[in-house]
Write a protein that holds these residues in place. Structure first.
Motif, PDB file in Angstrom:
ATOM      1  N   GLU A 140      17.722 -53.250  45.565  1.00 16.49           N
ATOM      2  CA  GLU A 140      16.591 -52.488  45.038  1.00 16.49           C
ATOM      3  C   GLU A 140      15.437 -53.375  44.578  1.00 16.49           C
ATOM      4  OE1 GLU A 140      16.272 -49.057  41.911  1.00 16.49           O
ATOM      5  OE2 GLU A 140      18.360 -49.631  42.166  1.00 16.49           O
ATOM      6  N   ALA A 141      15.740 -54.628  44.316  1.00 19.01           N
ATOM      7  CA  ALA A 141      14.715 -55.538  43.787  1.00 19.01           C
ATOM      8  C   ALA A 141      13.971 -56.183  44.958  1.00 19.01           C
ATOM      9  CB  ALA A 141      15.374 -56.611  42.926  1.00 19.01           C
TER      10      ALA A 141
ATOM     11  N   HIS B 262       6.942 -50.397  40.118  1.00 21.30           N
ATOM     12  CA  HIS B 262       7.861 -49.954  41.181  1.00 21.30           C
ATOM     13  C   HIS B 262       7.205 -50.032  42.557  1.00 21.30           C
ATOM     14  CE1 HIS B 262      10.647 -47.437  38.327  1.00 21.30           C
ATOM     15  NE2 HIS B 262      10.735 -48.736  38.118  1.00 21.30           N
TER      16      HIS B 262
ATOM     17  N   ARG C 287       9.902 -52.646  43.466  1.00 25.52           N
ATOM     18  CA  ARG C 287      11.169 -51.933  43.625  1.00 25.52           C
ATOM     19  C   ARG C 287      11.211 -51.370  45.038  1.00 25.52           C
ATOM     20  NH1 ARG C 287      12.898 -46.402  40.497  1.00 25.52           N
ATOM     21  NH2 ARG C 287      14.961 -46.188  41.391  1.00 25.52           N
TER      22      ARG C 287
ATOM     23  N   ASP D 279      11.163 -47.202  46.388  1.00 24.51           N
ATOM     24  CA  ASP D 279      10.165 -46.274  45.839  1.00 24.51           C
ATOM     25  C   ASP D 279       9.076 -45.955  46.849  1.00 24.51           C
ATOM     26  OD1 ASP D 279      10.749 -45.322  43.304  1.00 24.51           O
ATOM     27  OD2 ASP D 279       8.732 -45.824  42.624  1.00 24.51           O
TER      28      ASP D 279
END
Ligand code: HEC
Length: 148
Positions: free
Chosen positions: A85-86, A141, A145, A148
């Protein structure tokens, strides 16, 4: 949980030699912080939309939770602590990521300051305090992220 995260943050900040870095532990710790963020934002959003009656104590607690995350979240991304997710840009554009952290910290510190001892006086005061903080979620985000 928050105490453990703060302790981990302090250890990093003070440069105390740590045991071998456990990347999975960093990913889990920051995931828990963001989940707390999500819960606080949920309570805040519920009040802002009128779905939950305004309550100054709930408002104050939500802002305090966001502020606690803002203070230590940036310490949870050492080199190598990647996740699905990062975004890789967190490490390749560290200055940009750190700037998002600073925005989040400044907004949440100002919100806590504005909320005073008993929490924001009414929904309008809460809206004014909370909205700049909630704006930083999207801003970070979008860049850092992945899903998203
Ligand atoms: C400075 C950047 C930044 C800010 C500000 C930020 N986030 Fe995040 N958020 C992330 C990153 C990066 C991830 C993915 C984390 C990972 O890989 O461990 C994430 C993940 C999440 C998740 C998923 C957690 C999980 O367990 O998968 C939630 C929920 C979330 N953020 C909510 C919020 C809310 C609500 C706000 C604002 C109040 C916020 N975030 C502000 C960077 C940020």
């Amino acid at each position: 949980m928050r105490k453990a995260i703060l302790a981990a943050g302090l250890t990093l900040a003070l440069g105390v030699p740590a045991l071998a870095q456990d990347n999975e532990a960093f990913v889990e710790a920051r995931g828990a912080q963001m989940s707390a963020n999500g819960a606080a934002a949920g309570a805040a959003g519920g009040m802002l939309k009128g779905e939950i009656p305004y309550n100054a104590a709930v408002a104050k607690a939500a802002l305090a939770t966001l502020d606690a995350t803002a203070r230590t979240f940036g310490l949870m991304f050492p080199e190598g602590a990647t996740s699905d997710e990062a975004a890789p840009d967190i490490w390749s554009d560290r200055a940009g990521f750190d700037a998002e952290i600073v925005k989040f910290q400044e907004a949440s510190a100002a919100a806590v300051e504005a909320s005073g001892k008993d929490g924001p006086a009414d929904l309008d005061a809460f809206k004014a305090a909370a909205q700049p903080v909630l704006g930083t979620c999207k801003s970070c985000h979008e860049k850092y992220r992945l899903d998203d």
